[in-house]
Write a protein that holds these residues in place. Sequence first.
Motif, PDB file in Angstrom:
ATOM      1  N   LEU A  33       0.721  -1.468  -0.078  1.00 16.39           N
ATOM      2  CA  LEU A  33       0.206  -0.163   0.111  1.00 16.39           C
ATOM      3  C   LEU A  33       0.920   1.303   0.189  1.00 16.39           C
ATOM      4  O   LEU A  33       0.409   2.199  -0.182  1.00 16.39           O
ATOM      5  CB  LEU A  33      -0.979  -0.066   1.024  1.00 16.39           C
ATOM      6  N   ILE A  34       2.102   1.188   0.451  1.00 18.21           N
ATOM      7  CA  ILE A  34       3.062   2.089   0.603  1.00 18.21           C
ATOM      8  C   ILE A  34       4.295   1.985   0.157  1.00 18.21           C
ATOM      9  O   ILE A  34       4.756   0.665   0.053  1.00 18.21           O
ATOM     10  CB  ILE A  34       3.106   2.861   1.756  1.00 18.21           C
ATOM     11  N   SER A  35       5.312   2.726  -0.233  1.00 20.49           N
ATOM     12  CA  SER A  35       6.570   2.414  -0.853  1.00 20.49           C
ATOM     13  C   SER A  35       7.535   1.914   0.457  1.00 20.49           C
ATOM     14  O   SER A  35       7.219   2.332   1.539  1.00 20.49           O
ATOM     15  CB  SER A  35       7.391   3.654  -1.196  1.00 20.49           C
ATOM     16  N   ASP A  36       8.532   1.382   0.113  1.00 14.67           N
ATOM     17  CA  ASP A  36       9.472   0.790   1.123  1.00 14.67           C
ATOM     18  C   ASP A  36       9.978   2.040   2.042  1.00 14.67           C
ATOM     19  O   ASP A  36      10.032   1.806   3.288  1.00 14.67           O
ATOM     20  CB  ASP A  36      10.650   0.109   0.564  1.00 14.67           C
ATOM     21  N   GLN A  37      10.268   3.132   1.289  1.00 17.28           N
ATOM     22  CA  GLN A  37      10.731   4.441   2.018  1.00 17.28           C
ATOM     23  C   GLN A  37       9.578   4.829   3.266  1.00 17.28           C
ATOM     24  O   GLN A  37      10.060   5.224   4.353  1.00 17.28           O
ATOM     25  CB  GLN A  37      11.269   5.385   1.234  1.00 17.28           C
ATOM     26  N   GLU A  38       8.659   4.941   2.785  1.00 20.92           N
ATOM     27  CA  GLU A  38       7.582   5.350   3.574  1.00 20.92           C
ATOM     28  C   GLU A  38       7.247   4.410   4.788  1.00 20.92           C
ATOM     29  O   GLU A  38       7.062   4.641   5.777  1.00 20.92           O
ATOM     30  CB  GLU A  38       6.174   5.585   2.817  1.00 20.92           C
ATOM     31  N   TYR A  39       7.401   3.069   4.335  1.00 17.90           N
ATOM     32  CA  TYR A  39       7.300   2.062   5.620  1.00 17.90           C
ATOM     33  C   TYR A  39       8.326   2.257   6.493  1.00 17.90           C
ATOM     34  O   TYR A  39       8.220   2.283   7.588  1.00 17.90           O
ATOM     35  CB  TYR A  39       7.158   0.771   4.876  1.00 17.90           C
ATOM     36  N   ASP A  40       9.443   2.444   6.048  1.00 13.07           N
ATOM     37  CA  ASP A  40      10.765   2.486   6.807  1.00 13.07           C
ATOM     38  C   ASP A  40      10.697   3.610   7.808  1.00 13.07           C
ATOM     39  O   ASP A  40      11.057   3.697   8.826  1.00 13.07           O
ATOM     40  CB  ASP A  40      12.180   2.676   5.959  1.00 13.07           C
ATOM     41  N   ASN A  41      10.147   4.871   7.365  1.00 14.18           N
ATOM     42  CA  ASN A  41       9.928   6.202   8.148  1.00 14.18           C
ATOM     43  C   ASN A  41       9.066   5.923   9.153  1.00 14.18           C
ATOM     44  O   ASN A  41       9.541   6.239  10.139  1.00 14.18           O
ATOM     45  CB  ASN A  41       9.580   7.116   7.163  1.00 14.18           C
ATOM     46  N   LEU A  42       8.128   5.198   8.813  1.00 12.62           N
ATOM     47  CA  LEU A  42       6.987   4.929   9.711  1.00 12.62           C
ATOM     48  C   LEU A  42       7.546   3.942  11.008  1.00 12.62           C
ATOM     49  O   LEU A  42       7.227   4.189  12.238  1.00 12.62           O
ATOM     50  CB  LEU A  42       5.543   4.480   9.565  1.00 12.62           C
ATOM     51  N   TYR A  43       8.323   3.051  10.687  1.00 15.81           N
ATOM     52  CA  TYR A  43       8.703   1.951  11.479  1.00 15.81           C
ATOM     53  C   TYR A  43       9.952   2.796  12.417  1.00 15.81           C
ATOM     54  O   TYR A  43       9.906   2.553  13.401  1.00 15.81           O
ATOM     55  CB  TYR A  43       9.482   0.950  10.605  1.00 15.81           C
ATOM     56  N   HIS A  44      10.827   3.437  11.747  1.00 17.19           N
ATOM     57  CA  HIS A  44      11.706   4.386  12.541  1.00 17.19           C
ATOM     58  C   HIS A  44      10.996   5.340  13.516  1.00 17.19           C
ATOM     59  O   HIS A  44      11.561   5.452  14.788  1.00 17.19           O
ATOM     60  CB  HIS A  44      12.717   4.947  11.389  1.00 17.19           C
ATOM     61  N   GLU A  45      10.021   5.748  13.123  1.00 19.03           N
ATOM     62  CA  GLU A  45       9.410   6.748  14.060  1.00 19.03           C
ATOM     63  C   GLU A  45       8.850   5.958  15.417  1.00 19.03           C
ATOM     64  O   GLU A  45       8.931   6.637  16.410  1.00 19.03           O
ATOM     65  CB  GLU A  45       8.095   7.346  13.359  1.00 19.03           C
ATOM     66  N   LEU A  46       8.194   4.682  15.044  1.00 14.03           N
ATOM     67  CA  LEU A  46       7.727   3.864  16.052  1.00 14.03           C
ATOM     68  C   LEU A  46       8.705   3.663  17.056  1.00 14.03           C
ATOM     69  O   LEU A  46       8.841   3.566  18.344  1.00 14.03           O
ATOM     70  CB  LEU A  46       7.021   2.707  15.653  1.00 14.03           C
ATOM     71  N   GLU A  47      10.093   3.128  16.438  1.00 16.52           N
ATOM     72  CA  GLU A  47      10.973   2.731  17.257  1.00 16.52           C
ATOM     73  C   GLU A  47      11.740   3.892  18.099  1.00 16.52           C
ATOM     74  O   GLU A  47      11.878   3.727  19.272  1.00 16.52           O
ATOM     75  CB  GLU A  47      12.473   2.391  16.210  1.00 16.52           C
ATOM     76  N   THR A  48      11.752   5.017  17.500  1.00 20.92           N
ATOM     77  CA  THR A  48      12.271   6.234  18.307  1.00 20.92           C
ATOM     78  C   THR A  48      11.225   6.652  19.292  1.00 20.92           C
ATOM     79  O   THR A  48      11.697   6.834  20.589  1.00 20.92           O
ATOM     80  CB  THR A  48      12.392   7.365  17.578  1.00 20.92           C
ATOM     81  N   LEU A  49      10.026   6.303  19.142  1.00 20.91           N
ATOM     82  CA  LEU A  49       8.748   6.972  20.249  1.00 20.91           C
ATOM     83  C   LEU A  49       9.040   5.949  21.463  1.00 20.91           C
ATOM     84  O   LEU A  49       9.053   6.249  22.480  1.00 20.91           O
ATOM     85  CB  LEU A  49       7.753   6.659  19.528  1.00 20.91           C
ATOM     86  N   GLU A  50       9.319   4.331  21.015  1.00 21.47           N
ATOM     87  CA  GLU A  50       9.259   3.696  22.177  1.00 21.47           C
ATOM     88  C   GLU A  50      10.518   3.449  23.071  1.00 21.47           C
ATOM     89  O   GLU A  50      10.731   3.209  23.893  1.00 21.47           O
ATOM     90  CB  GLU A  50       9.084   2.071  21.237  1.00 21.47           C
ATOM     91  N   LYS A  51      11.720   4.119  22.239  1.00 19.01           N
ATOM     92  CA  LYS A  51      12.807   4.309  22.972  1.00 19.01           C
ATOM     93  C   LYS A  51      12.794   5.201  24.052  1.00 19.01           C
ATOM     94  O   LYS A  51      13.447   5.196  24.977  1.00 19.01           O
ATOM     95  CB  LYS A  51      14.043   4.505  21.921  1.00 19.01           C
ATOM     96  N   ASN A  52      12.306   6.225  23.532  1.00 19.78           N
ATOM     97  CA  ASN A  52      12.160   7.504  24.420  1.00 19.78           C
ATOM     98  C   ASN A  52      10.861   7.232  25.429  1.00 19.78           C
ATOM     99  O   ASN A  52      10.863   8.021  26.619  1.00 19.78           O
ATOM    100  CB  ASN A  52      11.583   8.816  23.607  1.00 19.78           C
ATOM    101  N   HIS A  53      10.098   6.332  25.166  1.00 24.54           N
ATOM    102  CA  HIS A  53       8.923   6.183  25.866  1.00 24.54           C
ATOM    103  C   HIS A  53       8.762   4.603  26.208  1.00 24.54           C
ATOM    104  O   HIS A  53       7.832   4.090  25.690  1.00 24.54           O
ATOM    105  CB  HIS A  53       7.579   6.691  25.649  1.00 24.54           C
ATOM    106  N   PRO A  54       9.620   3.926  26.862  1.00 23.61           N
ATOM    107  CA  PRO A  54       9.442   2.567  27.040  1.00 23.61           C
ATOM    108  C   PRO A  54       8.306   1.934  27.481  1.00 23.61           C
ATOM    109  O   PRO A  54       7.853   0.804  27.461  1.00 23.61           O
ATOM    110  CB  PRO A  54      10.779   1.930  27.864  1.00 23.61           C
ATOM    111  N   GLU A  55       7.660   2.711  28.227  1.00 24.38           N
ATOM    112  CA  GLU A  55       6.378   2.279  28.853  1.00 24.38           C
ATOM    113  C   GLU A  55       5.296   2.047  27.990  1.00 24.38           C
ATOM    114  O   GLU A  55       4.128   1.491  28.113  1.00 24.38           O
ATOM    115  CB  GLU A  55       5.856   3.507  30.180  1.00 24.38           C
ATOM    116  N   LEU A  56       5.496   2.469  26.598  1.00 24.66           N
ATOM    117  CA  LEU A  56       4.545   2.272  25.630  1.00 24.66           C
ATOM    118  C   LEU A  56       4.561   1.073  24.953  1.00 24.66           C
ATOM    119  O   LEU A  56       3.506   0.417  24.136  1.00 24.66           O
ATOM    120  CB  LEU A  56       4.574   3.373  24.656  1.00 24.66           C
ATOM    121  N   ILE A  57       5.695   0.248  25.083  1.00 27.15           N
ATOM    122  CA  ILE A  57       5.994  -0.999  24.508  1.00 27.15           C
ATOM    123  C   ILE A  57       4.946  -1.978  24.907  1.00 27.15           C
ATOM    124  O   ILE A  57       4.746  -2.345  25.815  1.00 27.15           O
ATOM    125  CB  ILE A  57       7.359  -1.528  24.638  1.00 27.15           C
ATOM    126  N   THR A  58       4.449  -2.603  23.768  1.00 24.84           N
ATOM    127  CA  THR A  58       3.259  -3.760  24.139  1.00 24.84           C
ATOM    128  C   THR A  58       3.901  -4.895  23.312  1.00 24.84           C
ATOM    129  O   THR A  58       4.655  -4.967  22.521  1.00 24.84           O
ATOM    130  CB  THR A  58       1.928  -3.436  23.519  1.00 24.84           C
TER     131      THR A  58
END
Length: 667
Positions: A33-58
């Motif tokens: 549904l999206i390009s590889d680059q768009e997917y990688d950007n979303l995944y990286h954003e999620l990784e960064t968010l969870e690194k800064n807020h580990p309490e959100l990891i499920t």
Amino acid sequence: MSLTPQEIKQRHDELVKLIRKYDHAYYVESRPLISDQEYDNLYHELETLEKNHPELITPDSPTQRIGESPLSGFSQVTHEIPMLSLENTYSKEELFTFLDRIRRALPGKKVSYTVEPKIDGVSISAQYKNGLFSLGATRGNGTVGDDITQNLKTIRSLPLRLELENPPELLEVRGEAYMSPKDFERLNAQREKEGKVLFANPRNATAGSLKQLDPRIVAERPLAIVFYGAGKLVGFKCKTQEEWLNFLKKIGLPVPILFWVCKNENEVYEAICKLNDCRNELPYPTDGAAIKVNEWDYYSILGYTAKAPRWAFAYKYGAERAKTRLNNVIFQVGRSGIITPVAEMDPVFLSGTTVSRATLHNFDQVKRLDVKIGDLVYLEKAGEVIPEVVGVDTSQRQGTEKEIIPPEHCPSCGEKLFWEGIFLRCGNENCPAQLKERILHFAQRNAMDIQGLGESLVDQLVDKGIVRDIADLYELDEQSLVKLDRMGKKSAQNLLKGIEESKKRDLSRLIYGLGITHIGQKASEDLARYFGTLDRLSHATEEELLAIPFFGEVMARSIVNYFRKEENRRRIEKLRKHGVNFVSSLLQTPSGPLSGKTFVITGTLSEPREAVAEKIISKGGRVSNTVSRKTNFLVVGSDPGSKLQEAQKLGITIIGEKELVDLLKGD
């Protein structure tokens, strides 16, 4: 402008849902549904968010698919509902006999069937508790398998959370992990570049990947998954197989792309033929059709045998054939010295892979087929694995074809060859080709698992005289390795690390790696479990070896002969000097109601003898092949052999399965 905790949580939930949606579209529906680059950007954003807020990891977060460190080993999982295999046939007549048997067992009842692809993968089970993926397991022996939860989590087509508002308490789904033919070819091409041993076929590649203790390695393999069966269900009911497959698809689980619901026997056979016509276009390797009674209520009426359900059956398609030109024959030397003629041909696509070489097995087979160099030959894959020449189109001969003449001398060392029955053999145990094969066997994944020791590197080590015996591997150093082709400092260090780690492998893997004739992986495990140390095994007598359940005279004699040879004894001492582990973690002396008792089994029982023997051993008993005065009990099934008369003569207690069950309970 900084986000509030609530906004951060909302963004996290949004990213998880989006990535889960894109994973399903890409890996299950093959519809990015999206390009590889768009997917990688979303995944990286999620990784960064969870690194800064580990309490959100499920547990179901896409970032939690790959574990950070290797496992020390696989724990065992008991299947509350056994994972059985299917009876199968290649015969249309036997298929209709099976369908007729079902009809007669259900008089007056309306029966329908499903026809599904029989996927040639590795059987697995996945459990979802309250909608969350909680456990993954292999089939194992059908009753007990390995816990491969961390490895299954790396497979992107497996959802970590089900698309259900009110998920059942427990949903156990069963299916196959697999590797598509195209992904398999790409993986092998990459391994060839890296000098690694190639996988034989997609199924072996899948099985080998799932056995890895490091989930990070599994994540690099192009594995996929498809579900079709049910295990234990709590809080969920289903009436038909058709309903079950549609339900699985609805909640986001990958199911067979095609399946048919059939009202009668003729429709079943039509569906089987339709599947055969299109099966090579499916994303997974298939070797047949699975025919199942559609109505689940009938399963309890039809019942089960010890190995298979009576409400399902597999119709296997004949092996796929290809036709190509045989251009040359080379002669390969195996690790035992047997010379195998191998056909070199024009490349041809066969059962999911491109084939340019095929075995001719032995020279008796060459004579039987009347195959010649220059012939147009027919190929099949033996067991869907090894390409072999199975026939010749003699009508296309031009008169220029050449006979295949057995060599007189070893193509590797020049030693004079000799015939041993139908086999042509090189008797020189120092033959370089034999040594190369022994090293590759020793280093393979199921033996000492030395990463990075591929064919090209082994060729160099032997050809340059650096390694003259498998024990010499433990004397390699960085200085000698970096001088070899395509071997940099980092590669040399990694290889040496792998060699050092191999010293810790269990005794069972060392026994298998030694390559003792007639001793496979299962027999190696039995030997390690029974003797516990290599020293005890090396001094074992044939009588002691024959006491191991299901060990025969040929195997026992082969082991005794191996340890009698001086060069093998020297090899063992060199391995000892280098610190290779000679002790087994499999050695078990379980206590229980049968401690100190010796059992012999004869006749046909309600389950395989191996399974009965394992139960006896688990309760502290011993199982022997032969009746003697040391035997305490003879367990007798139907059609017992001469062991019954021997036991009667010696006055040994004779019991049936019911009495054995009581003894196992301690009654």
